[in-house]
Enzyme design. Structure first.
Site, PDB file in Angstrom:
ATOM      1  N   GLY B 329       0.832  -1.203   0.000  1.00 31.74           N
ATOM      2  CA  GLY B 329       0.000   0.000   0.000  1.00 31.74           C
ATOM      3  C   GLY B 329       0.865   1.250   0.000  1.00 31.74           C
ATOM      4  O   GLY B 329       1.965   1.262  -0.578  1.00 31.74           O
ATOM      5  N   SER B 330       0.394   2.268   0.687  1.00 32.06           N
ATOM      6  CA  SER B 330       1.072   3.566   0.622  1.00 32.06           C
ATOM      7  C   SER B 330       2.424   3.582   1.313  1.00 32.06           C
ATOM      8  O   SER B 330       3.191   4.537   1.156  1.00 32.06           O
ATOM      9  CB  SER B 330       0.182   4.658   1.223  1.00 32.06           C
TER      10      SER B 330
END
Lengths: 367, 632
Positions: B329-330
């Site tokens: 993810g981020s």
């Protein structure tokens, strides 16, 4: 009052009168040897065995008192009674360890096949004495029947050890009675020829014992264990043995039945070839004395009986030592006069008593 | 003519009888001679052979199992040690009727159905003549009762055995692993190490974790006793003795208290946390939740326990920290940004204008923030976690450039930590896709697939330890250490310590300015960005990055966590290191189905960092921030 006065010397003389000093002397040596071994193999049983010996000596003394003629009268009832008990065993006997050998009388358990060890030679000797004048073919056949009837019942139990002893007892009487060599040879050939048939008649466990003898290493922890371990005990004893109480096979429980059927392995391990030879010599002396008694016995009955009893001692000894040293299959035959246990000892000493009686009464008859 | 035998002729009859008697006597002598010959053969000629066999019977070499090494943490807190207890053991090959013997034993010693079942199972597994426990941990009273009746039970004996104990139970179970009874696979391993002699009496073998990895260190050198045994195999007395040498002790880099704080912070949630000392690569905490109690395995795990551990939906036996692979993810963004700087694709000042989406090849990639973040430079892209910035960036860089750079940071490769079970993860590239798929149309890499790689989605799948490792590389300025759990190995006898040297595998020479930009942005995350709520009021400066890994493609529909089944919720991630200037700890947190990173992963990181740096937990420690806003 005078008649009842205390005269120990006279009592003693009356006590020992029927005793054969030579035979008892050899036996005393043997018993001493046996107790020495038991003290190593299983000291906690010494007291019991001393009681067994005492009982057996009383039985011997009683038997020695009975004149051979009286024994003759006992032959038929003892034999018939024995056969009936064997039939009873087959019908109502107690099963223990897969064999039906014992008869429960309520107050005690008896093993009727043991009676046959004495009843068989008595009966056959009595039979041959009765037909002394003329021994026809029919007589031999009847003798054979007398032998085979109880034998079949014992084999059926099954009790191979006792069967061998009873067979031997009967066979010796027939042999000594003079069964012709030709017939003996024929019986030998016939016996060999029927071996395959006999093989199929054996129980599985009996067959296994024979196979185990031929190659014990097939199942070293199972059926071969006894033979292998006792052979190791014998072989590791060497010439002089490991010394009393030092047998590792004995004391580390590698030997099965070390106080009963396998006590000879204890002897071999702890006293070596020297100890074994001493035992063989003792047995040879006892058997020799027995054969002498037989040779000098006055009647056919007493001759046959004495000869047969003596040769049974030999059979016991040979089968047991052969089994322990791995040349005969394992059958339940104790080492005579040495193995722990009362029953066999009493039976054996009854035989000794009969021998003594025959010996002491030889003159009386002749007179 | 009549046969002489039919007359009564005493003289002749006696003669014949005596002849027969002589024959019999001769036979007796012959038979006795035969016996004598047999004795002579056995006792003289074969004597030596039987002498040897009697000695072999009598003397047995019994191995004495050495003390297994103790495992302790960096402060000496014991995590695995041994205690001695009596077991009642049966040698099945020496017992004819097992059922009968066990029934008999049950009258002396308490034997429960579970003991019986375990014995049965061990019996099925064992092939050799070893003795198997029917009961473990006998009471003194039971020992006394059995000893008095021992003669009745050939092939059954009491043995003093050492048992492994994990005093802290489930704590760090995935790092420690467990030991169990030696099986065929272990035997093959032992054989490969040429250690059969040393393992002759050994019953247990390390199955997973450190117990497995350091098995041959922990085991020690077996001793031997020359004992006289009886036919039942029981030792009667000891003739000679060689003492065993205890196994080596392990001192770990792990900090038990930190581990405790981390595990507690997870509560009942599933996930993983890996905390690394950036200066050495030493693992400070290795969490995989849920754990399991390794003590269950020591005596042989009971079938219901095993069933429970294996069929649980929570999969407690899986070491998520090493074996679980998740899209980052981020948390991937700082690494993407560093790549862009290093490859000259961006400068920190370069901005984009974010309308809230990025269109490529007719497909619209949305940003989480409706309407977009406006004008975004690199700092803001990390602090506010702007997706559009990275859609564009990834597209500009191309998949193979991303892949090549990430490979240097360790993504998609095993870190080489000193326990087994590590996954490689997936570092997508054109080559990877070609290898991964069979059909030609699947093997081709589509440029559109690169776009979501930029925000850590798509094919990206990494293990928590890879993420922690990459964070540690940022924290220590580019030096890559092999992550390790063992600090030093201590010889139990001499006390001599063999240090596991921090091994710098290699150094990545980043331009110092570039690294500073990224680190500054990560500090910004915790100060004014997505991590700010979790790190509000922290007494130190930390750097971090939140992340959310989508599990469930919503096809343009709005994600509403409450309405989704718990197991379909996004995974929450957080990476961090602190203190920002001289980092002493770097970590990665993953909470499975935890929603978004700021909500559940960041508060866990906060607790761990606070505890490690300050020795206390944050005020009003919350492992979940229910009011955190999704802003990534």
């Amino acid at each position: 009052m005078n008649e009842f006065s205390f005269r120990p010397r006279e009592w003693w003389q009356r006590l020992v009168a029927p005793i054969d000093a030579a035979l008892l002397g050899f036996l005393a040596l043997l018993l001493g040897y046996a107790l020495l071994l038991l003290a190593s193999a299983s000291p906690e049983r010494l007291n019991n065995q001393l009681i067994n010996i005492a009982v057996a000596l009383v039985a011997m003394r009683v038997a020695a008192q009975v004149p051979p003629q009286r024994l003759m009268h006992l032959a038929l009832p003892l034999y018939v009674g024995g056969v009936l008990l064997l039939v009873a065993v087959a019908l109502f006997g107690d099963v223990s360890k897969g064999a039906r050998r014992w008869l429960n009388l309520g107050f005690m358990r008896i093993q009727p096949s043991e009676i046959m060890k004495i009843a068989m030679p008595l009966m056959l000797a009595w039979y041959f004495q009765k037909h002394e004048a003329m021994l026809r073919l029919r007589d031999w056949l009847v003798a054979l029947l007398i032998l085979l009837l109880p034998l079949a019942l014992i084999v059926r139990q099954p009790d191979l050890g006792t069967a061998i002893l009873v067979l031997a007892a009967g066979f010796f009487v027939i042999f000594l009675a003079g069964l012709s060599w030709k017939v003996l040879a024929a019986l030998c050939v016939g016996g060999l020829a029927s071996l395959p048939f006999a093989w199929t008649m054996l129980h599985d466990y009996q067959r296994q014992r024979v196979l185990t003898l031929l190659d014990p290493e097939v199942d070293p922890l199972g059926r071969g264990f006894h033979i292998i371990q006792s052979t190791i005990a014998v072989g590791s004893g060497g010439i002089l043995g490991k010394g009393w109480g030092n047998g590792t096979q004995t004391h580390l429980e590698f030997l099965p039945e070390r106080h009963t059927d396998f006590i000879f392995a204890v002897l071999s391990e702890e006293f070596g070839l020297l100890g074994n030879t001493f035992l063989l010599v003792l047995y040879a002396l006892i058997i020799g004395r027995g054969l002498m008694i037989a040779a000098n016995a006055p009647t056919l009955f007493s001759r046959l009986l004495a000869g047969s009893i003596t040769l049974i001692f030999f059979t016991y000894a040979f089968v047991n030592m052969g089994m322990v040293s791995g040349i005969l299959p394992v059958v339940g035959v104790p080492l005579p006069f040495v193995s722990y246990g009362g029953t066999a000892l009493v039976t054996l000493f009854l035989g000794v008593g009969i021998l003594m009686s025959i010996h002491k009464h030889r003159m009386l008859v002749q007179k | 003519m009549m046969r002489p035998a039919e007359f009564k002729n005493p003289e002749q009859e006696i003669n014949r009888f005596q002849r027969r008697l002589a024959v019999a006597g001769g036979f007796v002598l012959f038979a006795f001679f035969l016996l004598f010959a047999r004795f002579f053969w056995l006792q003289v000629i074969q004597h030596e052979h039987f002498q040897t066999r009697a000695e072999d019977n009598r003397i047995s070499l019994v191995p004495t199992v050495p003390n297994r090494g103790v495992i302790a943490d960096r402060n000496g807190v014991v995590l695995a040690h041994n205690y001695s207890a009596y077991t009642l053991e049966i040698t099945p090959s020496k017992v004819a009727d097992l059922e009968a013997v066990i029934d008999e034993l049950a009258t002396l010693v308490d034997i429960q159905p579970k003991d019986y079942k375990r014995f049965r199972r061990l019996l099925e597994e064992s092939k050799n003549f070893e003795s198997l426990p029917i009961r473990t941990r006998l009471t003194d009273e039971e020992v006394a009762r059995f000893i008095s009746q021992r003669f009745r039970f050939p092939g059954v004996d009491i043995k003093a055995r050492l048992f492994r104990q994990y005093p802290l139970g489930e704590l760090a179970s995935h790092a420690l692993g467990y030991i169990g009874r030696v099986n065929d696979r272990d035997l093959a391993t032992i054989e490969k190490h040429d250690a059969e002699d040393n393992y002759r009496g050994t019953v247990h073998f390390g199955k997973t974790g450190l117990e497995q990895q350091y098995e041959f260190e922990l085991h020690g050198q077996a001793g031997f006793e020359q004992v006289e045994v009886d036919a039942g195999g029981r030792a009667v007395r000891v003739l000679a003795r060689t003492a065993p040498v205890s196994g080596n002790n392990l001192a770990l880099t792990l900090d038990t208290k930190l581990q405790q704080v981390a595990e507690k912070a997870f509560g009942k949630r599933r996930g993983a946390l890996v905390a690394i000392e950036p200066a050495t690569g030493g693992i400070l905490a290795l969490v995989s939740m849920p754990g399991y109690d390794p003590n269950l395995f020591v005596d042989g795990i009971s079938p219901p326990d095993w069933e429970m551990l294996n069929t649980s939906e929570d999969r407690p036996m899986v070491n998520r920290a090493l074996n679980g692979t998740y899209p980052p993810g981020s948390t991937f963004k700082p690494f993407m940004a560093l790549a862009a700087l290093e490859l000259g694709k961006r400068t920190p000042q370069q901005t984009i204008s974010d309308p809230g989406y990025f269109t490529f090849g007719g497909h619209t990639f949305r940003d989480d923030k409706k309407g977009g973040h406006g004008v975004v430079d690199m700092y803001k892209s990390i602090v506010q976690s702007c997706d559009t910035y990275y859609y564009v960036l990834a597209n500009d860089m191309g998949i193979d450039a991303i892949s090549a750079f990430m490979h240097k940071l360790g993504f998609g490769s095993r870190t080489g930590i000193d326990i087994e079970g590590e996954s490689e993860g997936v570092l997508p590239s054109q080559a990877w896709k070609k290898k991964r798929f069979r059909k030609p149309e699947q093997q081709k890499w589509y440029a559109g697939e690169t776009v979501s790689i930029g925000i850590g989605q798509g094919y990206n799948a990494y293990t928590p330890i890879q993420l922690a490792q990459a964070t540690a590389i940022i924290a220590n300025g580019g030096v890559i250490f092999r992550p390790h759990l063992v600090k030093y190995i201590e010889n139990a006898g001499t006390g001599e310590r063999t240090l596991v040297e921090p091994q710098p595998l290699r150094t990545l020479f980043f331009k110092p300015g570039n690294l500073a930009t990224i680190r500054q942005a990560m500090v910004g995350v915790n100060k004014e960005g997505t991590g700010a709520r979790a790190f509000a009021g922290a007494e130190y400066v930390s750097a971090g990055k939140t992340g959310t890994a989508q599990l469930y493609s919503l096809k343009g529909a709005k994600y509403e966590a409450d309405k989704l089944h718990e197991r379909l919720r996004d995974h929450a991630l957080f990476i961090a290191y602190a203190p920002a200037e001289q980092p002493t700890i770097a970590l990665a947190v993953l909470v499975e189905n935890g929603g978004f990173g700021a909500q559940s992963a960041a508060p866990i990181a906060r607790q761990v960092l606070d505890y490690y740096l300050l020795g206390k937990l944050p005020k009003a420690a919350a492992s979940e921030d229910a009011e955190a806003v999704e802003d990534e």
